[in-house]
Design a protein around this motif. Structure first.
Motif, PDB file in Angstrom:
ATOM      1  N   GLN A  27       0.814  -1.215   0.000  1.00 27.14           N
ATOM      2  CA  GLN A  27       0.000   0.000   0.000  1.00 27.14           C
ATOM      3  C   GLN A  27       0.852   1.271   0.000  1.00 27.14           C
ATOM      4  OE1 GLN A  27      -3.388   0.093  -0.496  1.00 27.14           O
ATOM      5  NE2 GLN A  27      -2.925   2.242  -0.831  1.00 27.14           N
ATOM      6  N   PRO A  28       1.926   1.344   0.781  1.00 28.36           N
ATOM      7  CA  PRO A  28       2.767   2.550   0.706  1.00 28.36           C
ATOM      8  C   PRO A  28       3.375   2.781  -0.679  1.00 28.36           C
ATOM      9  CG  PRO A  28       3.219   1.375   2.731  1.00 28.36           C
ATOM     10  CD  PRO A  28       2.330   0.486   1.903  1.00 28.36           C
ATOM     11  N   LEU A  29       3.632   1.712  -1.417  1.00 26.64           N
ATOM     12  CA  LEU A  29       4.156   1.885  -2.773  1.00 26.64           C
ATOM     13  C   LEU A  29       3.098   2.486  -3.699  1.00 26.64           C
ATOM     14  CD1 LEU A  29       6.201  -1.401  -3.205  1.00 26.64           C
ATOM     15  CD2 LEU A  29       7.053   0.892  -2.703  1.00 26.64           C
ATOM     16  N   PHE A  30       1.866   2.011  -3.570  1.00 25.43           N
ATOM     17  CA  PHE A  30       0.788   2.594  -4.367  1.00 25.43           C
ATOM     18  C   PHE A  30       0.547   4.047  -3.969  1.00 25.43           C
ATOM     19  CE2 PHE A  30       0.032  -1.741  -5.559  1.00 25.43           C
ATOM     20  CZ  PHE A  30      -0.483  -1.651  -6.845  1.00 25.43           C
ATOM     21  N   ASP A  31       0.672   4.349  -2.686  1.00 23.50           N
ATOM     22  CA  ASP A  31       0.543   5.734  -2.235  1.00 23.50           C
ATOM     23  C   ASP A  31       1.653   6.603  -2.827  1.00 23.50           C
ATOM     24  OD1 ASP A  31      -1.666   4.949  -0.746  1.00 23.50           O
ATOM     25  OD2 ASP A  31      -0.579   4.907   1.159  1.00 23.50           O
ATOM     26  N   ALA A  32       2.866   6.061  -2.876  1.00 26.51           N
ATOM     27  CA  ALA A  32       3.985   6.804  -3.469  1.00 26.51           C
ATOM     28  C   ALA A  32       3.750   7.026  -4.959  1.00 26.51           C
ATOM     29  CB  ALA A  32       5.300   6.052  -3.243  1.00 26.51           C
ATOM     30  N   ALA A  33       3.211   6.024  -5.640  1.00 25.35           N
ATOM     31  CA  ALA A  33       2.911   6.162  -7.065  1.00 25.35           C
ATOM     32  C   ALA A  33       1.853   7.246  -7.281  1.00 25.35           C
ATOM     33  CB  ALA A  33       2.458   4.830  -7.646  1.00 25.35           C
ATOM     34  N   MET A  36       3.588  10.491  -6.875  1.00 25.98           N
ATOM     35  CA  MET A  36       4.422  10.761  -8.043  1.00 25.98           C
ATOM     36  C   MET A  36       3.543  11.273  -9.191  1.00 25.98           C
ATOM     37  SD  MET A  36       6.850   8.086 -10.162  1.00 25.98           S
ATOM     38  CE  MET A  36       7.644   7.570  -8.660  1.00 25.98           C
ATOM     39  N   ARG A  37       2.406  10.638  -9.378  1.00 28.59           N
ATOM     40  CA  ARG A  37       1.471  11.049 -10.430  1.00 28.59           C
ATOM     41  C   ARG A  37       1.022  12.500 -10.195  1.00 28.59           C
ATOM     42  NH1 ARG A  37      -1.548   6.918 -10.317  1.00 28.59           N
ATOM     43  NH2 ARG A  37      -0.863   5.995 -12.252  1.00 28.59           N
ATOM     44  N   ALA A  38       0.663  12.821  -8.959  1.00 30.69           N
ATOM     45  CA  ALA A  38       0.210  14.183  -8.638  1.00 30.69           C
ATOM     46  C   ALA A  38       1.333  15.198  -8.846  1.00 30.69           C
ATOM     47  CB  ALA A  38      -0.307  14.238  -7.199  1.00 30.69           C
ATOM     48  N   ARG A  43       3.635  19.525 -12.234  1.00 30.33           N
ATOM     49  CA  ARG A  43       4.768  20.073 -12.988  1.00 30.33           C
ATOM     50  C   ARG A  43       4.444  20.260 -14.466  1.00 30.33           C
ATOM     51  NH1 ARG A  43       9.840  19.443 -10.210  1.00 30.33           N
ATOM     52  NH2 ARG A  43       9.513  18.437  -8.217  1.00 30.33           N
ATOM     53  N   GLY A  44       3.217  19.905 -14.846  1.00 31.23           N
ATOM     54  CA  GLY A  44       2.782  20.141 -16.212  1.00 31.23           C
ATOM     55  C   GLY A  44       3.031  19.004 -17.182  1.00 31.23           C
ATOM     56  N   TRP A  45       3.360  17.843 -16.670  1.00 30.40           N
ATOM     57  CA  TRP A  45       3.582  16.704 -17.553  1.00 30.40           C
ATOM     58  C   TRP A  45       2.260  16.283 -18.189  1.00 30.40           C
ATOM     59  CZ3 TRP A  45       7.763  12.617 -16.906  1.00 30.40           C
ATOM     60  CH2 TRP A  45       8.950  13.186 -16.452  1.00 30.40           C
ATOM     61  N   SER A  46       2.360  15.742 -19.360  1.00 29.39           N
ATOM     62  CA  SER A  46       1.194  15.266 -20.099  1.00 29.39           C
ATOM     63  C   SER A  46       0.653  13.978 -19.465  1.00 29.39           C
ATOM     64  CB  SER A  46       1.603  14.976 -21.547  1.00 29.39           C
ATOM     65  OG  SER A  46       0.649  14.176 -22.184  1.00 29.39           O
ATOM     66  N   ALA A  48      -0.604  11.601 -20.974  1.00 25.47           N
ATOM     67  CA  ALA A  48      -0.172  10.483 -21.812  1.00 25.47           C
ATOM     68  C   ALA A  48       1.200   9.958 -21.399  1.00 25.47           C
ATOM     69  CB  ALA A  48      -0.155  10.900 -23.280  1.00 25.47           C
ATOM     70  N   VAL A  49       1.988  10.796 -20.748  1.00 30.78           N
ATOM     71  CA  VAL A  49       3.325  10.403 -20.311  1.00 30.78           C
ATOM     72  C   VAL A  49       3.314   9.947 -18.847  1.00 30.78           C
ATOM     73  CG1 VAL A  49       5.683  11.239 -19.941  1.00 30.78           C
ATOM     74  CG2 VAL A  49       4.418  11.935 -21.975  1.00 30.78           C
ATOM     75  N   ILE A  50       2.493  10.578 -18.052  1.00 33.02           N
ATOM     76  CA  ILE A  50       2.480  10.296 -16.610  1.00 33.02           C
ATOM     77  C   ILE A  50       2.187   8.831 -16.315  1.00 33.02           C
ATOM     78  CG2 ILE A  50       1.264  10.740 -14.446  1.00 33.02           C
ATOM     79  CD1 ILE A  50       0.898  13.652 -15.387  1.00 33.02           C
ATOM     80  N   ASP A  51       1.112   8.301 -16.878  1.00 36.52           N
ATOM     81  CA  ASP A  51       0.724   6.927 -16.542  1.00 36.52           C
ATOM     82  C   ASP A  51       1.796   5.900 -16.877  1.00 36.52           C
ATOM     83  OD1 ASP A  51      -1.627   7.515 -15.232  1.00 36.52           O
ATOM     84  OD2 ASP A  51      -2.871   7.297 -17.023  1.00 36.52           O
ATOM     85  N   PRO A  52       2.397   5.929 -18.078  1.00 27.46           N
ATOM     86  CA  PRO A  52       3.454   4.942 -18.345  1.00 27.46           C
ATOM     87  C   PRO A  52       4.676   5.095 -17.431  1.00 27.46           C
ATOM     88  CG  PRO A  52       2.675   5.901 -20.395  1.00 27.46           C
ATOM     89  CD  PRO A  52       2.044   6.676 -19.276  1.00 27.46           C
ATOM     90  N   VAL A  53       5.032   6.334 -17.106  1.00 23.91           N
ATOM     91  CA  VAL A  53       6.182   6.557 -16.219  1.00 23.91           C
ATOM     92  C   VAL A  53       5.905   5.999 -14.833  1.00 23.91           C
ATOM     93  CG1 VAL A  53       7.513   8.351 -15.012  1.00 23.91           C
ATOM     94  CG2 VAL A  53       7.082   8.552 -17.471  1.00 23.91           C
ATOM     95  N   VAL A  54       4.754   6.321 -14.281  1.00 24.61           N
ATOM     96  CA  VAL A  54       4.398   5.855 -12.942  1.00 24.61           C
ATOM     97  C   VAL A  54       4.233   4.337 -12.941  1.00 24.61           C
ATOM     98  CG1 VAL A  54       2.652   5.966 -11.125  1.00 24.61           C
ATOM     99  CG2 VAL A  54       3.404   8.057 -12.258  1.00 24.61           C
ATOM    100  N   ALA A  55       3.587   3.795 -13.964  1.00 26.75           N
ATOM    101  CA  ALA A  55       3.390   2.339 -14.043  1.00 26.75           C
ATOM    102  C   ALA A  55       4.725   1.611 -14.135  1.00 26.75           C
ATOM    103  CB  ALA A  55       2.509   1.991 -15.234  1.00 26.75           C
TER     104      ALA A  55
END
Length: 70
Positions: A27-33, A36-38, A43-46, A48-55
């Motif tokens: 659960q802490p890893l999912f919270d960190a993800a 990271m997404r937020a 920071r203005g990331w797209s 379309a880029v955020i989900d693959p990076v976080v995943a």
């Protein structure tokens, strides 16, 4: 003195251990993800880029844990 554990006792104990692992490690890893997404979104990331990076980060981190950090 108690007798040997039954199959149901073992299943219950195993399930309880998995739930503890989920709460204390996974659960802490999912919270960190999520954090990271937020942060990337702020920071203005797209999107379309955020989900693959976080995943990719989450998958790699879970793989390290499952593999003992190898």
């Amino acid at each position: 003195m108690t007798g040997p554990m039954t199959t149901d006792d073992l299943r219950k104990a195993f399930s309880e251990q998995l739930m503890g692992l989920r709460e204390s490690v996974i659960q802490p890893l999912f919270d960190a993800a999520d954090g990271m997404r937020a942060d990337l979104r702020a920071r203005g990331w797209s999107e379309a880029v955020i989900d693959p990076v976080v995943a990719a980060w989450l998958a790699a981190t879970l793989a390290k844990i499952a593999g003992g950090g190898k």
